[in-house]
Design a protein around this motif. Structure first.
Motif, short mmCIF file in Angstrom:
data_model
loop_
_atom_site.label_atom_id
_atom_site.label_comp_id
_atom_site.label_asym_id
_atom_site.label_seq_id
_atom_site.Cartn_x
_atom_site.Cartn_y
_atom_site.Cartn_z
N GLN A 50 -5.02 -30.60 -6.93
CA GLN A 50 -5.50 -31.95 -6.69
C GLN A 50 -6.89 -32.12 -7.29
O GLN A 50 -7.70 -31.20 -7.23
CB GLN A 50 -5.56 -32.23 -5.19
N PRO A 51 -7.20 -33.29 -7.84
CA PRO A 51 -6.36 -34.47 -8.01
C PRO A 51 -5.76 -34.58 -9.42
O PRO A 51 -5.49 -35.66 -9.90
CB PRO A 51 -7.37 -35.60 -7.77
N PHE A 52 -5.57 -33.44 -10.06
CA PHE A 52 -5.13 -33.44 -11.46
C PHE A 52 -3.61 -33.42 -11.61
O PHE A 52 -3.04 -34.26 -12.30
CB PHE A 52 -5.77 -32.27 -12.20
N VAL A 53 -2.96 -32.45 -10.98
CA VAL A 53 -1.49 -32.38 -10.99
C VAL A 53 -1.05 -31.76 -9.66
O VAL A 53 -1.37 -30.61 -9.37
CB VAL A 53 -0.94 -31.55 -12.17
N TYR A 54 -0.31 -32.52 -8.85
CA TYR A 54 0.08 -32.01 -7.54
C TYR A 54 1.22 -32.85 -6.98
O TYR A 54 1.48 -33.97 -7.44
CB TYR A 54 -1.11 -32.03 -6.57
N LEU A 55 1.89 -32.29 -5.99
CA LEU A 55 2.93 -33.02 -5.27
C LEU A 55 2.34 -33.51 -3.95
O LEU A 55 1.71 -32.75 -3.22
CB LEU A 55 4.13 -32.12 -4.99
N ASP A 56 2.58 -34.79 -3.63
CA ASP A 56 2.06 -35.33 -2.39
C ASP A 56 3.00 -35.02 -1.24
O ASP A 56 3.99 -34.29 -1.39
CB ASP A 56 1.78 -36.84 -2.52
N GLU A 57 2.73 -35.60 -0.07
CA GLU A 57 3.52 -35.29 1.13
C GLU A 57 4.97 -35.77 1.01
O GLU A 57 5.84 -35.32 1.75
CB GLU A 57 2.86 -35.92 2.37
N ASN A 58 5.22 -36.66 0.07
CA ASN A 58 6.59 -37.13 -0.18
C ASN A 58 7.26 -36.41 -1.34
O ASN A 58 8.29 -36.84 -1.83
CB ASN A 58 6.57 -38.64 -0.45
N ASN A 59 6.64 -35.32 -1.78
CA ASN A 59 7.16 -34.52 -2.88
C ASN A 59 7.19 -35.31 -4.19
O ASN A 59 8.00 -35.05 -5.07
CB ASN A 59 8.56 -33.97 -2.57
N GLU A 60 6.28 -36.27 -4.32
CA GLU A 60 6.16 -37.05 -5.53
C GLU A 60 4.98 -36.55 -6.35
O GLU A 60 3.92 -36.22 -5.82
CB GLU A 60 5.98 -38.53 -5.19
#
Length: 271
Positions: A50-60
């Motif tokens: 984060q905040p460059f490339v990551y999956l959020d809590e919704n796996n998006e």
């Protein structure tokens, strides 16, 4: 402008009007480009940086690098980008294996990578590196020479590890490299409790950790490496590289890249 086909469609409210992207979730991946002959380009990215490339809590899939790629894709009607999110250590392996065509994870230049992969020529984030230590230490590090005998955090496979390993190969006196893949909180606590004496970070990451964890990480001395970040490709994939470089340069010239940095990173880290 064409619509974007993503395995995870990224939604950033702060830049939605800027990017003209379609919003949705993994089930929306059946959307097609307005150009029926567009070539699909699979992009390999990370999932926890984060905040460059990551999956959020919704796996998006979210992130600054991804938003830049979406803006680039909007300019390239001949291509349609899809994204594969994976562990950092697997991205370049996937590029070598032909599973992805483009690698995006804040990659700096180093000779070892350049021998195996094709670098883009247009950089998109300043990635100047500094030696960092906890403010509770009575220490000032001016150069890598000052780290001899010290314990220094580095992510395996990252450019910091490469720089430290290169130093150790060229010098009899060694830096003790502590390879670390822990969470940001554990990383900061490790600097505070002496697990490591120092780390090597950008100003952005240093400021982020200080704000996020109410820490007192101090940048010492002059930078040890001045660099930008680039997209990587398979050797010989010049046509894709040149197309992406051209679109990226347009984003720079029109001010879009700076705006993305300010909106997502909090300041203009493109120069």
């Amino acid at each position: 402008m064409k619509k974007i086909t993503n395995k995870w469609v990224v939604s950033f409210g702060i830049v939605g009007a800027l990017l003209l992207s379609a919003c949705g979730n993994q089930s929306d991946a059946t959307e097609t480009s307005k150009n029926p002959d567009a070539e699909t380009i699979v992009v390999g990215t990370g999932n926890v940086y984060q905040p460059f490339v990551y999956l959020d809590e919704n796996n998006e899939l979210q992130g600054y690098d991804v938003e830049i790629l979406k803006a680039i894709d909007e300019k390239l009607d001949q291509y349609n980008f899809e994204y594969e999110s994976m562990d950092f250590k697997n991205i370049l392996t996937s590029l070598s294996a032909g599973k992805v065509r483009l690698a995006a994870h804040q990659y700096e230049y180093n000779d070892e990578r350049a021998a195996n992969y094709l670098y883009g020529e247009v950089g998109y984030t300043d990635y100047t590196l500094y030696i960092v230590h906890d403010g509770g230490q009575n220490a000032t590090y001016q150069s890598l020479d000052d780290l001899v005998g010290k314990k220094v955090f580095a992510s395996p496979g990252g450019n910091v590890a490469y720089l430290l390993e290169k130093y150790n190969k060229e010098h009899d006196d060694k830096i003790e490299i502590i390879y670390n893949e822990a969470s940001s909180e554990v990383f900061v606590k490790g600097l505070q409790n002496g697990t490591a004496d120092a780390a090597v970070l950008t100003k952005y990451d240093t400021n982020k950790y200080n704000e996020q964890f109410n820490a007192d990480l101090q940048i010492s001395g002059e930078p040890i490496n001045v660099s930008k970040t680039y997209f990587l490709y398979e050797k010989g994939d010049e046509e894709l590289k040149e197309a992406v470089d051209g679109a990226l340069q347009e984003l720079i010239d029109e001010g879009t890249l700076s705006k993305l940095s300010i909106d997502i990173l909090g300041d203009d880290y493109t120069k």
